[in-house]
Design an enzyme around this catalytic site. Structure first.
Site, short mmCIF file in Angstrom:
data_model
loop_
_atom_site.label_atom_id
_atom_site.label_comp_id
_atom_site.label_asym_id
_atom_site.label_seq_id
_atom_site.Cartn_x
_atom_site.Cartn_y
_atom_site.Cartn_z
N HIS A 92 0.82 -1.22 0.00
CA HIS A 92 0.00 0.00 0.00
C HIS A 92 0.86 1.27 0.00
CE1 HIS A 92 -3.84 -2.14 0.83
NE2 HIS A 92 -3.06 -2.99 1.47
N ASN A 165 -10.34 -2.75 2.36
CA ASN A 165 -9.99 -2.82 0.94
C ASN A 165 -11.24 -2.58 0.09
OD1 ASN A 165 -7.25 -3.38 1.18
ND2 ASN A 165 -7.50 -5.59 1.05
FE1 HDE Z 1 -2.60 -4.77 5.47
N1 HDE Z 1 -0.80 -4.01 5.94
N2 HDE Z 1 -2.03 -6.58 6.11
N3 HDE Z 1 -4.39 -5.61 4.88
N4 HDE Z 1 -3.23 -3.00 4.82
C1 HDE Z 1 -0.43 -2.74 5.77
O1 HDE Z 1 0.69 -1.41 7.35
C2 HDE Z 1 -0.94 -6.82 6.86
C3 HDE Z 1 -4.75 -6.90 5.04
C4 HDE Z 1 -4.47 -2.67 4.39
O2 HDE Z 1 -3.17 3.52 3.91
C5 HDE Z 1 0.90 -2.43 6.40
O3 HDE Z 1 0.94 0.84 7.55
C6 HDE Z 1 -0.92 -8.19 7.29
C7 HDE Z 1 -6.16 -7.05 4.85
C8 HDE Z 1 -4.51 -1.28 4.02
O4 HDE Z 1 -1.55 3.35 5.36
C9 HDE Z 1 1.26 -3.75 7.10
C10 HDE Z 1 -2.03 -8.77 6.75
C11 HDE Z 1 -6.60 -5.80 4.54
C12 HDE Z 1 -3.23 -0.80 4.28
C13 HDE Z 1 0.10 -4.64 6.71
C14 HDE Z 1 -2.72 -7.76 6.03
C15 HDE Z 1 -5.49 -4.92 4.57
C16 HDE Z 1 -2.46 -1.88 4.77
C17 HDE Z 1 1.93 -1.86 5.49
C18 HDE Z 1 -2.46 -10.21 6.86
C19 HDE Z 1 -8.03 -5.38 4.21
C20 HDE Z 1 -2.74 0.61 4.00
C21 HDE Z 1 1.98 -0.37 5.82
C22 HDE Z 1 -2.77 -10.60 8.20
C23 HDE Z 1 -8.96 -5.59 5.27
C24 HDE Z 1 -2.98 1.52 5.15
C25 HDE Z 1 1.15 -0.20 6.98
C26 HDE Z 1 -2.53 2.90 4.78
C27 HDE Z 1 -1.13 -1.78 5.16
C28 HDE Z 1 0.03 -5.89 7.15
C29 HDE Z 1 -3.90 -8.02 5.30
C30 HDE Z 1 -5.62 -3.52 4.28
C31 HDE Z 1 2.61 -4.32 6.74
C32 HDE Z 1 0.15 -8.84 8.15
C33 HDE Z 1 -6.98 -8.34 4.97
C34 HDE Z 1 -5.70 -0.51 3.47
O5 HDE Z 1 1.27 -3.59 8.48
#
Ligand code: HDE
Length: 704
Positions: A92, A165
């Site tokens: 992202h 999302n």
């Molecule tokens: Fe994320 N995800 N994600 N994700 N995600 C990040 O956090 C992660 C997942 C989502 O505009 C990271 O700040 C793991 C689902 C958005 O700043 C990180 C898992 C959904 C954003 C991270 C998921 C998301 C992130 C990277 C599996 C939808 C952007 C930068 C367990 C519900 C937020 C940050 C923004 C960002 C980890 C799965 C949505 C690495 C470990 C499911 C919208 O922390």
């Protein structure tokens, strides 16, 4: 020395010939010519507040001599510059964001104590960041990719981050797989490409070995991942959360954002061309809409269900690869979000904002979804790495707008200056230090747990194909064709035959006809065996709510019409069309061979918003070509003009033409259909422009 001083002096005056002797003074002088005059400019200073007398020249031993280490001003400036970047988000990274508000229209007081969901009419400030997932911060806005939809609500009871999302399900069921998934989709590590694309071997290799991903695969191969505008996407909280009321009773909840402008996507060929035409297409669109006062708006809806109701579902709602069909649990609209202010500074706000699913407020609680549970750890951890300090909550964009106080202390970049002797709790030495608040504080809703400890995937998570099938079967025939063609496109980029075959094996579990179409598109010699299914594939009732075409709003609101003109165009016809389009709520842009404009038939000059070579029709929702006969002949020699009309036709857009316009279509070998309308028939054009000419598609490309 005397000369150098004089030189600087001259620069300011911009007159004395003596000062022009040094090249430095010349450079400085040139810079100065473009500076604005008048106004109250504060003096330029160092970070320590020292006013600068010269920001054009570093300190040199002699006018043509070496730069001196002594130049602390140069070193401070360059050092700060060298440290301007922070690690970009691992996923992202590419995003746009805006400020706005959330207004509750219906109270959920029966289900929750969270005031953001109980006080009807109250406006809660929000900061919303919409991102792509796979590409780096400088990647294009329009790859085929999921969009992140993250909303920070600055509530009276603390910040609540709903980090979702634009697709309601996810690839994997367990957080432990996330690093593998992301490593598979990102640039391949030995070659460093492709940037921001799923169409490569490592992604499909991983997916072909991860049957639980099949439902999400159907979504990402649909046009949902090719949004027309960030203002026209849906958002989903994905996981089940829990709402908790005053009595401590919990109700499961799923959150949905619905765009006021309706859901709309582009088509693949258009998306590919958009990436070249304007890499910032979505960011520009959001910026232009907000700065023009056309504030994007979404409705917030909830699906509410009890534990008992959930137990009767033919799937496990704690599994993030499943959605709850709205035909099963209807959506209830509870409020609206309006984004009405573009950030003042991209880095300070859009880049430094730190969302964490663990940021919630009393009255909202997590569910046991194992993906959500993993995210509760990941986001805080990633913010520490990205922002470099546990004090990231003090950065203005992250700071709660309600009072907050605790005994956390010190650390890198501590901004607060806590007073007093006491930095612990309980204590008897202070009368005003923060204490726990049993009546209003956050409480975890009780939940009885029993069962065997272990690395065990619940059996209720075993059905990987039924909802993939549900999604595919719920689509219109156009959308099914797009999904099949996207699969053919992506798998054609995969070099390993066994990976292509394995994917077709999975598709056989989703729908035999789909598998056949894809196998045909790949020219597979024989049909691969179906993949093993750990649970029987169920036939669920189709859910039209999963379509895009069904949800596309028949409107021109928020859209943009491009009018191609050239020397000799009929100005009256252009103005009449402009007026009609603006009245229908769309924006209008004039495109001409030269940006300065074209000389109209009546001799007047009409200025252009875009130069033809740099403004292809992909950036518009519908187009008009209003040109004279001579203009058409001149444009016929311009490939940009031919592409303009051919692409508009190929991308199923309405085209309005006058006689010259028709001539250009003939040159471009565009035959015309019901979507090609005479410019005088403004009603006909507006109605065709409000939708896509789906019937045309079979005529312009072979889909799988
Ligand atoms: Fe994320 N995800 N994600 N994700 N995600 C990040 O956090 C992660 C997942 C989502 O505009 C990271 O700040 C793991 C689902 C958005 O700043 C990180 C898992 C959904 C954003 C991270 C998921 C998301 C992130 C990277 C599996 C939808 C952007 C930068 C367990 C519900 C937020 C940050 C923004 C960002 C980890 C799965 C949505 C690495 C470990 C499911 C919208 O922390």
């Amino acid at each position: 020395m005397k000369k150098a001083t004089a030189g600087r002096k001259v620069e300011r005056d911009g007159a004395n010939a003596e000062g022009r002797v040094g090249g430095d003074a010349l450079a400085g002088n040139a810079g100065e010519l473009h500076q604005t005059t008048g106004g109250e400019h504060p003096p330029l200073t160092t970070n320590q507040g020292l006013p600068l007398s010269d920001n054009q020249n570093s300190l040199r031993g002699s006018p043509r001599g070496p730069t001196l280490l002594e130049d602390f001003i140069l070193r401070e400036k360059i050092t700060h510059f060298d440290h301007e970047r922070i690690p970009e988000r691992i996923v992202h990274a590419r995003a746009s964001a805006a400020h706005g508000f959330f207004e509750l229209t219906r109270s959920l007081a029966k289900y929750t104590t969270a005031t953001v969901l109980t006080e009807v009419g109250a406006k809660t400030p929000v900061f919303t960041r919409i991102s792509t997932v796979a590409g780096g911060a400088g990647s294009v806005d329009t790859p085929r990719d999921v969009r992140g939809f993250a909303v920070k609500f600055y509530t009276k009871e603390g910040n609540w981050d709903l980090v979702g999302n634009n697709v309601p399900v996810f690839f994997i069921q367990d957080a432990i797989k996330f690093p593998d998934l992301i490593h598979a989709v990102k640039m391949e590590p030995d070659r460093g490409f492709p940037q921001s694309a799923t169409a490569h071997d490592t992604f499909w290799d991983f997916i072909s070995l991860t049957p639980e991903a099949m439902h999400m695969v159907m979504w990402i191969m649909s046009d949902r991942t090719l949004p027309r505008s960030l203002r026209m996407i849906e958002g989903f909280g994905v996981h089940s959360f829990r709402l908790v009321n005053a009595a401590g009773d919990a109700t499961f909840v799923k959150f949905h954002w619905r765009p006021k402008l309706g859901l709309q996507s582009t088509i693949w060929d258009e998306t590919v061309k958009l990436a070249g035409a304007d890499p910032d297409y979505h960011r520009r669109d959001l910026f232009e809409a907000i700065t023009a006062g056309n504030f994007p708006e979404w409705e917030l809806s909830v699906q509410l269900f009890t534990k008992e109701e959930a137990e009767a579902f033919p799937f496990d709602h704690l599994d993030a690869t499943k959605l709850v069909p709205e035909e099963l649990v209807p959506l209830q609209v509870i409020g609206r979000m309006v984004l009405d202010r573009w950030p003042d500074n991209f880095f300070a706000e859009t880049e430094q904002v730190a969302y964490c699913p663990s940021h919630l407020v009393p009255g909202i609680d997590f569910s046991n979804d194992p993906l959500l549970q993993g995210r509760l750890f990941s986001y805080l951890d990633t913010q520490l790495s990205r922002l470099g300090t546990a004090n990231f909550h003090q950065i203005p964009i992250n700071r709660p707008k309600c009072p907050f106080a605790n005994h956390q202390r010190d650390g890198h970049m501590q901004i607060a200056v806590p007073r007093g002797r006491v930095a612990y709790e309980p204590n008897s030495l202070s009368t005003d230090s923060p204490r726990e608040a049993p009546s209003q504080g956050f409480r975890t809703a009780p939940l009885k747990e029993s069962g065997e400890k272990g690395r065990i995937r619940a059996e209720s998570f075993a059905d990987h194909y039924s909802q993939a099938r549900l999604f595919y079967m719920s689509q219109t025939s156009h959308e099914q064709a797009h999904i099949a063609s996207a699969l053919v496109f992506e798998l054609s980029k995969v070099e390993h035959l066994h990976v292509r075959e394995a994917m077709v094996g999975h598709l056989r579990r989703v729908d035999e006809a789909l598998a056949k179409r894809v196998a045909g598109g790949l020219a597979l010699e024989k049909m691969p065996a179906p993949a093993h299914a750990a649970a029987p594939v169920q036939n669920m009732a189709p859910s039209p709510a999963l379509q895009i075409i069904g949800k596309m709003k028949v409107t021109l609101e928020g859209r943009c019409v491009g009018i191609l003109i050239a020397d000799g165009s009929d100005g009256e016809a252009v103005n009449a069309l402009k007026k009609a389009v603006l009245a229908a709520g769309a924006d209008v842009k004039v495109v001409a061979p030269k940006v300065g404009g074209a000389k109209l038939a009546d001799g007047a000059t009409m200025s252009a918003d875009g130069q033809l070579a740099g403004t292809p029709s992909v950036v518009f929702d519908a187009v008009a070509v209003i040109v004279s006969e001579a203009g058409a002949h001149a444009l016929a020699k311009e490939s940009a003009a031919i592409d303009f009309v051919r692409d508009a036709f190929g991308h199923l857009k309405a085209i309005a033409v006058d006689a010259g316009g028709r001539l250009l279509l003939e040159h471009a070998r565009v035959e015309g259909d019901a979507g090609v309308v005479d410019v005088g028939d403004r009603k006909g054009f507006l109605s065709a422009a409000k939708t896509r000419q789906w019937a045309r598609e079979a005529q312009v490309r072979t889909l799988a």
